[in-house]
Design a protein around this motif. Structure first.
Motif, short mmCIF file in Angstrom:
data_model
loop_
_atom_site.label_atom_id
_atom_site.label_comp_id
_atom_site.label_asym_id
_atom_site.label_seq_id
_atom_site.Cartn_x
_atom_site.Cartn_y
_atom_site.Cartn_z
N HIS A 82 25.77 -67.03 30.81
CA HIS A 82 24.75 -66.07 30.36
C HIS A 82 23.93 -65.64 31.58
CE1 HIS A 82 22.26 -64.14 27.27
NE2 HIS A 82 21.21 -64.51 27.99
N GLU B 199 29.59 -57.15 28.57
CA GLU B 199 28.67 -56.26 27.87
C GLU B 199 27.89 -55.44 28.90
OE1 GLU B 199 27.69 -57.90 23.52
OE2 GLU B 199 26.55 -58.89 25.09
N LEU C 142 25.27 -49.81 24.40
CA LEU C 142 26.00 -51.03 24.73
C LEU C 142 27.45 -50.61 24.84
CD1 LEU C 142 26.83 -53.93 25.05
CD2 LEU C 142 26.31 -54.34 22.65
N LEU D 207 18.65 -59.87 30.20
CA LEU D 207 19.44 -59.90 28.96
C LEU D 207 18.55 -60.07 27.74
CD1 LEU D 207 22.60 -61.89 30.10
CD2 LEU D 207 22.49 -59.47 29.46
N ASP D 208 17.41 -60.78 27.90
CA ASP D 208 16.46 -60.86 26.78
C ASP D 208 16.03 -59.46 26.38
OD1 ASP D 208 16.49 -63.66 26.72
OD2 ASP D 208 14.84 -63.82 28.15
N TYR E 76 18.88 -57.56 24.77
CA TYR E 76 19.13 -58.03 23.40
C TYR E 76 18.10 -57.48 22.42
CZ TYR E 76 22.79 -61.46 24.68
OH TYR E 76 23.95 -62.07 25.09
N ALA F 179 19.24 -54.05 21.67
CA ALA F 179 20.42 -54.03 20.80
C ALA F 179 20.10 -54.54 19.39
CB ALA F 179 21.53 -54.86 21.42
N ARG G 26 19.18 -57.55 18.57
CA ARG G 26 19.54 -58.96 18.36
C ARG G 26 18.27 -59.81 18.28
NH1 ARG G 26 24.41 -59.10 22.88
NH2 ARG G 26 25.82 -57.74 21.70
#
Ligand code: IPD
Ligand code: CA
Length: 269
Positions: free
Chosen positions: A100, A125, A137, A192-193, A196, A199, A201
């Motif tokens: 990650h 991704e 994405l 990435l947080d 996300y 996106a 998430r």
């Protein structure tokens, strides 16, 4: 499918090229875990090399751009744009063979963030956005989640570690937040947080003690995904202050109120 500008095409192809190195290095790190010396030096070298290769690629395509780099500092360009780059965001994950992590590249023009790309090579991704064009994405449009209640919200944050400030403050924030939300995650890569959240998430993310390269690309991507981005004070000084709070427009204010309550409790001692 989102139509990428020539600048975004350059960013994507440069990142794709250097992440071949990164994937190979990640496999090497997995082998080094068992050695007594450990992979720390190897990862520092990998980090620097990826940044250098990326700068070479981008410079060839956009020689007039300046650079703000995690590993190699700041370079002024001839024009009014610059790239802000984190070659491996999530270095501790990388070091521990946790897949990650991401490469993060943003473009700032006359002080405004106008494009962002975050690529996680192991999951393949690619999150990207350009001002006014939307957030994507890979080729699919993304939007922040529509949840409106804290009870349903899954939030992400960063936890300070050795050498960082704000341990007490983080514990106060975490107490207040975990008592009020569906879940709290610490995945270890701020870029990435943010991606996300864009996106849908995560429903929100906050962190203090960040550098511009941790957040710059993610800020564009969250905004273009319809999210609300501020610093922890509610202003737009994220890069200067090094803190950030992002969420959809319904949850942003309640999350900010929770964090303020936590800070008041701490100040009241
Ligand atoms: C770190 C990651 C982490 C955040 C740290 C950053 P690095 O970046 O984004 O999630 O909590 O504050 O420094 O060192 O892995 O590039
Ligand atoms: Ca980083």
């Amino acid at each position: 499918m989102g139509k990428r500008s020539p600048l975004m095409n350059v960013m994507v192809s440069s990142v794709m090229k250097v992440t071949r190195l990164l994937r190979r290095d990640f496999n090497e790190v997995e082998k080094l875990q068992v050695s007594r010396k450990g992979p720390a030096d190897f990862v520092t070298t990998a980090d620097r090399r990826v940044e250098k290769e990326l700068v070479m690629e981008l410079k060839q395509a956009r020689p007039e751009f300046g650079f703000l780099l995690e590993e190699h500092g700041e370079y002024k360009g001839e024009g009014d744009s610059r790239f802000i780059i984190d070659p491996i965001d999530g270095t501790t994950n990388f070091l521990h063979s946790i897949p990650h992590f991401a490469v993060s590249v943003a473009v700032e023009t006359r002080g405004e963030l106008v494009a962002g790309l975050i690529y996680a090579p192991l999951t393949e991704e690619l999150f990207w956005a350009e001002k006014g064009v939307g957030a994507y994405l890979n080729d699919a449009r993304i939007r922040v989640a529509g949840r409106e209640r804290l009870d349903d919200a899954l939030l992400a944050t960063g936890i300070p570690f050795k050498g960082k400030d704000g341990h007490e403050r983080f514990l106060a924030e975490a107490k207040e937040v975990t008592e009020n939300v569906a879940g709290l995650r610490r995945f270890g890569a701020a870029s990435l947080d943010l991606a996300y959240v864009a996106a849908g998430r995560f429903d929100g993310f906050w962190e203090s003690g960040l550098n511009p390269w941790d957040m710059a690309a993610g800020i564009v991507i969250v905004r273009e995904a319809g999210g609300y981005v501020t610093d922890l004070n509610g202003g737009q000084d994220m890069l200067k202050r090094g803190d950030i709070l992002v969420a959809n427009d319904r949850l942003h204010a309640p999350i900010q109120r929770m964090l303020r309550r936590a800070h008041r409790t701490l100040d009241a001692g």
